[in-house]
Design a protein around this motif. Structure first.
Motif, PDB file in Angstrom:
ATOM      1  N   GLU A  28      46.747   1.506   1.812  1.00 14.26           N
ATOM      2  CA  GLU A  28      46.629   0.400   0.867  1.00 14.26           C
ATOM      3  C   GLU A  28      45.413  -0.417   1.284  1.00 14.26           C
ATOM      4  O   GLU A  28      45.346  -0.894   2.411  1.00 14.26           O
ATOM      5  CB  GLU A  28      47.897  -0.464   0.878  1.00 14.26           C
ATOM      6  N   LEU A  29      44.462  -0.540   0.396  1.00 17.57           N
ATOM      7  CA  LEU A  29      43.212  -1.205   0.756  1.00 17.57           C
ATOM      8  C   LEU A  29      43.427  -2.616   1.284  1.00 17.57           C
ATOM      9  O   LEU A  29      42.685  -3.091   2.135  1.00 17.57           O
ATOM     10  CB  LEU A  29      42.274  -1.239  -0.459  1.00 17.57           C
ATOM     11  N   ALA A  30      44.447  -3.292   0.789  1.00 19.28           N
ATOM     12  CA  ALA A  30      44.672  -4.681   1.200  1.00 19.28           C
ATOM     13  C   ALA A  30      45.116  -4.797   2.650  1.00 19.28           C
ATOM     14  O   ALA A  30      44.976  -5.860   3.259  1.00 19.28           O
ATOM     15  CB  ALA A  30      45.712  -5.327   0.286  1.00 19.28           C
ATOM     16  N   ARG A  84      50.899   0.243  -4.993  1.00 14.49           N
ATOM     17  CA  ARG A  84      49.744   1.131  -5.129  1.00 14.49           C
ATOM     18  C   ARG A  84      49.447   1.829  -3.811  1.00 14.49           C
ATOM     19  O   ARG A  84      49.628   1.258  -2.734  1.00 14.49           O
ATOM     20  CB  ARG A  84      48.504   0.327  -5.542  1.00 14.49           C
ATOM     21  N   LYS A  85      48.975   3.054  -3.914  1.00 16.38           N
ATOM     22  CA  LYS A  85      48.397   3.788  -2.792  1.00 16.38           C
ATOM     23  C   LYS A  85      46.995   4.203  -3.228  1.00 16.38           C
ATOM     24  O   LYS A  85      46.813   4.727  -4.326  1.00 16.38           O
ATOM     25  CB  LYS A  85      49.235   5.024  -2.437  1.00 16.38           C
ATOM     26  N   ALA A 134      54.587   8.103 -15.233  1.00 14.29           N
ATOM     27  CA  ALA A 134      54.550   7.748 -13.809  1.00 14.29           C
ATOM     28  C   ALA A 134      54.041   8.959 -13.000  1.00 14.29           C
ATOM     29  O   ALA A 134      54.425  10.092 -13.264  1.00 14.29           O
ATOM     30  CB  ALA A 134      55.939   7.351 -13.319  1.00 14.29           C
ATOM     31  N   PRO A 135      53.174   8.676 -12.053  1.00 15.59           N
ATOM     32  CA  PRO A 135      52.561   7.393 -11.741  1.00 15.59           C
ATOM     33  C   PRO A 135      51.347   7.131 -12.631  1.00 15.59           C
ATOM     34  O   PRO A 135      50.885   8.018 -13.339  1.00 15.59           O
ATOM     35  CB  PRO A 135      52.119   7.584 -10.289  1.00 15.59           C
ATOM     36  N   VAL A 136      50.838   5.915 -12.557  1.00 22.03           N
ATOM     37  CA  VAL A 136      49.573   5.585 -13.202  1.00 22.03           C
ATOM     38  C   VAL A 136      48.455   5.981 -12.238  1.00 22.03           C
ATOM     39  O   VAL A 136      48.484   5.610 -11.061  1.00 22.03           O
ATOM     40  CB  VAL A 136      49.484   4.078 -13.520  1.00 22.03           C
ATOM     41  N   LEU A 188      47.236   5.897  -6.777  1.00 23.80           N
ATOM     42  CA  LEU A 188      48.482   5.977  -7.536  1.00 23.80           C
ATOM     43  C   LEU A 188      49.109   4.594  -7.630  1.00 23.80           C
ATOM     44  O   LEU A 188      49.136   3.854  -6.640  1.00 23.80           O
ATOM     45  CB  LEU A 188      49.465   6.933  -6.842  1.00 23.80           C
ATOM     46  N   GLU A 189      49.616   4.272  -8.800  1.00 22.06           N
ATOM     47  CA  GLU A 189      50.332   3.011  -8.972  1.00 22.06           C
ATOM     48  C   GLU A 189      51.694   3.298  -9.604  1.00 22.06           C
ATOM     49  O   GLU A 189      51.795   4.063 -10.571  1.00 22.06           O
ATOM     50  CB  GLU A 189      49.554   2.040  -9.863  1.00 22.06           C
TER      51      GLU A 189
END
Length: 718
Positions: free
Chosen positions: A275-277, A302-303, A344-346, A364-365
């Protein structure tokens, strides 16, 4: 075009190519290339292992044990996933272990390239005789040494399928690889070739219908792929291997069978760690799989920066499965897209990258997406432990596979030197050029030795392999990048050219760089080794128990991969280190090789003494640069031990080159220099022998690794 006016290597001053971060990754120097970065890295969590039985270890061992970088071994973040810190998992019961889990790590230049310790006073030693070999350069006959006959046949088949890389009409040759790179796409002909070969079977254990019997053989197969096109190696191969290993390590019978069926049918699997965050800070991952009212888990979050995110049929996702704080709140989930509700997923937009341009990096979200509770791999809450155990396979294998990139670099440099005439003489005859070729070749052999011993240790010493895998991952990645950078000096201005006869070099150099911070975050690896060192200094290194001889025997029989026996800590055991004293007791170790082994033994003694003096505060993510440097020096000693013992166990049984001690002498000299030891005057005849071997292997179409394998005939330019 790559700008060589960018950052310089802290030790050599050599220009190091910049690697642009993918869109939205926002990676600064310290994150993108943590071992070379001068900037301090702010760390928001302690480096700590997520396993209860580590509590029994001394306070020094408990203080920290960082997981790998964000994409987790996941080569799923090849192009530069935002690496916030080398720390990964925080464990609630470890907080008391004298580590402030909000401390910031200030890792400066000295930590940035920890192997570069200040020059140490060289040990005193009596003058010893030079190697008892004539200075005449010998050309050694080829032999296949590293793996057994059936595996050799399979690898030869794969080589033949790829064909001559220099043939411009070859759909999987260098010209086609460069065209795909320019387009930012995977090499379609290469993917079809690997489909026909059945590469995915290499990632599946034999009891499930695959060919994953030995880690050293898997490395050899994948090294062929990385040598031809690193994007195929990562985007087709390694990105599926990583999630699969987690399933083999912790999955139940149904999950293992389904993963095998997906891969053997030619499907793709991906790992979703990043996760970028949050970067490496797994404990603060927001992606969740919390239970709903109906008993099913609900995926939310999200990934990002995942290779093949959109093309994969199966996923292994790292998720929070409990709202409670601490490391036991996370699990890994095995999910098949076909079982998810429509929509799913987005799929997130593709991340563009400078290296590994063809790899399809996406994300992926999930929004309140239901999955069965049975999707959890192993018991709930063991996600970090499963990751740490699985990393021992991937940390060992992936850098070793990428050694194929350096093989191509050596081939291109040797071809250029052979063909280029400068100032009326062949470039290959210039001493400076020959020394670069010899040094890069030596570094490749060092990588081979350490990677081979580590891979065989996973089979034979699974209780100790967590230590060796992290050390090898750090050291191998460092040597590969340094050697490839040095080879760029052979090509001169040709280094900048993205097409033409030598354009493949710059592509491979760009593709290698992410190996240093994508699946190989080097400071993170050092942070995994560091907390184990004090206990080893007080206990493990005082034990003279020897490893099985099979650890050093190239191609020797191995038991099946023991996924169930892999441990997150060595428990104070390190039998490989004890083998140096045994090697020095051998009458076969003499002359210059023995003298240099004594230099390494002196370094080992100093590392032991300094590790014993480490304090708990030295073992956290706020560790002093000098403490991190100790972990790097330990890795260097392990590499030297691997070289000495492979020579001792092969010199009477294999090809003439491996039987010659001069390659091992060169290897120990290179390692001694890296840790600041004075190896003495460089024997010219050793450099001449090694550079002649490089040119001979180039002309005879043989590989540059320990296996010395014959390669398909190549097209010569006239």
């Amino acid at each position: 075009m790559i700008d060589k006016s960018g950052p310089r290597d802290a030790r050599t001053g050599i220009g190091r190519p910049d690697v642009d971060a993918p869109a939205a990754a926002a990676i600064d120097d310290a994150a993108a290339d943590p071992v070379d970065a001068p900037a301090a890295t702010s760390v928001d969590a302690p480096a700590a292992a997520s396993v209860d039985h580590l509590v029994a270890a001394s306070v020094d061992d408990r203080a920290a044990a960082a997981i790998d970088d964000a994409a987790a071994d996941p080569v799923d973040a090849p192009a530069a996933a935002s690496v916030d810190a080398p720390a990964a998992a925080s464990v609630d019961h470890l907080v008391a272990a004298s580590v402030d889990d909000r401390a910031a790590a200030a890792i400066d230049d000295a930590a940035a390239d920890p192997v570069d310790a200040p020059a140490a006073t060289s040990i005193d030693h009596p003058a010893t005789a030079a190697i008892d070999h004539p200075t005449t350069v010998a050309v050694h006959a080829p032999a296949t040494t590293a793996i057994d006959a059936p595996a050799t046949t399979a690898i030869d088949d794969l080589e033949r399928r790829f064909g001559d890389p220099w043939d411009p009409g070859n759909p999987t040759g260098h010209a086609a690889v460069l065209a795909a790179d320019e387009a930012g796409e995977m090499l379609v002909a290469g993917e079809r070739l690997l489909d026909d070969y059945g590469l995915n079977a290499e990632f599946v254990p034999p009891e499930l219908g695959g060919r994953l019997t030995r880690l050293d053989q898997l490395i050899e197969v994948m090294r062929v792929v990385f040598r031809r096109d690193p994007c195929l190696g990562l985007g087709y191969g390694a990105s599926s291997l990583i999630p699969a290993v987690n399933v083999w390590a912790a999955g139940d019978e149904r999950q293992r069978r389904r993963m095998a069926e997906v891969l053997l049918a030619g499907g793709r699997a991906v790992s979703g760690y990043h996760e970028l965050a949050h970067g490496n800070d797994f404990a603060r991952a927001e992606f969740s799989a919390l239970p709903g009212d109906d008993g099913r888990l609900r995926l939310n979050g999200r990934k990002e920066v995942i290779a093949n995110a959109e093309r994969a049929e199966a996923m292994v996702l790292f998720a929070r499965t409990s709202a409670a704080p601490g490391s036991r709140s996370h699990s890994q989930l095995f999910v098949e897209k076909a079982d998810l509700p429509a929509g799913a997923p987005v799929h997130l937009p593709r991340f563009l990258s400078a290296g590994m341009r063809g790899v399809q990096l996406g994300g992926l979200e999930f929004r309140d997406c239901p999955i069965p509770a049975e999707a959890v791999l192993g018991a709930p809450g063991l996600g970090m432990e499963t990751a740490l155990r699985s990393f021992q396979v991937t940390r060992t294998a992936l850098p070793a596979m990428t050694a194929g990139i350096l093989e191509t670099g050596l081939e291109v440099a040797a071809r250029f030197a052979d063909e280029r005439v400068l100032y009326g003489r062949s470039l290959a005859g210039m001493p400076y050029i020959r020394s670069i070729l010899a040094d890069a070749f030596t570094d490749l052999l060092i990588c081979d030795c350490l990677a081979t011993v580590t891979a065989r240790s996973v089979h034979l010493l699974p209780g100790e392999s967590s230590l060796y895998a992290s050390a090898a991952k750090y050291f191998v990645a460092t040597l590969l990048m340094d050697a490839m950078d040095a080879l760029s000096r052979v090509l001169g201005a040709q280094f900048y050219i993205r097409d033409g006869g030598y354009g493949i070099f710059q592509k491979h150099l760009r593709d290698l760089a992410p190996a240093g911070f994508g699946h190989t975050a080097r400071v993170a690896c050092l942070s995994t080794v560091l907390p184990q060192l004090p206990r080893l200094a007080r206990k493990g290194w005082l034990d003279d128990a020897q490893p099985p001889a099979g650890v050093f025997r190239l191609g020797g029989d191995l038991p099946p991969l023991p996924f169930e026996r892999l441990s997150v800590s060595s428990g104070g055991r390190d039998s490989l280190s004890a083998s140096l004293a045994a090697a020095l007791g051998s009458s076969e170790l003499d002359g210059e090789l023995r003298r240099l082994a004594l230099v390494i033994a002196a370094e080992q003694d100093d590392v032991r003494r300094e590790c014993a003096a480490l304090t708990p505060g030295d073992l956290s993510v706020a560790a002093r640069p000098e403490a991190l440097r100790l972990a790097a020096r330990y890795a260097a000693v392990l590499a030297a031990i691997a070289c000495v013992n492979i020579w001792l166990h092969t010199h009477e049984r294999h090809d003439a080159f491996l039987g010659d001690p001069r390659w091992a002498v060169a290897a120990l000299r290179r390692i001694a220099e890296r840790v600041g030891r004075d190896p003495g005057q460089r024997p010219r005849h050793v450099t001449e022998m090694l550079s002649a071997e490089v040119l001979s292997r180039h002309r005879d179409r043989r590989g540059f690794g320990l296996s010395n394998r014959r390669l398909p005939a190549q097209r010569r330019r006239h």
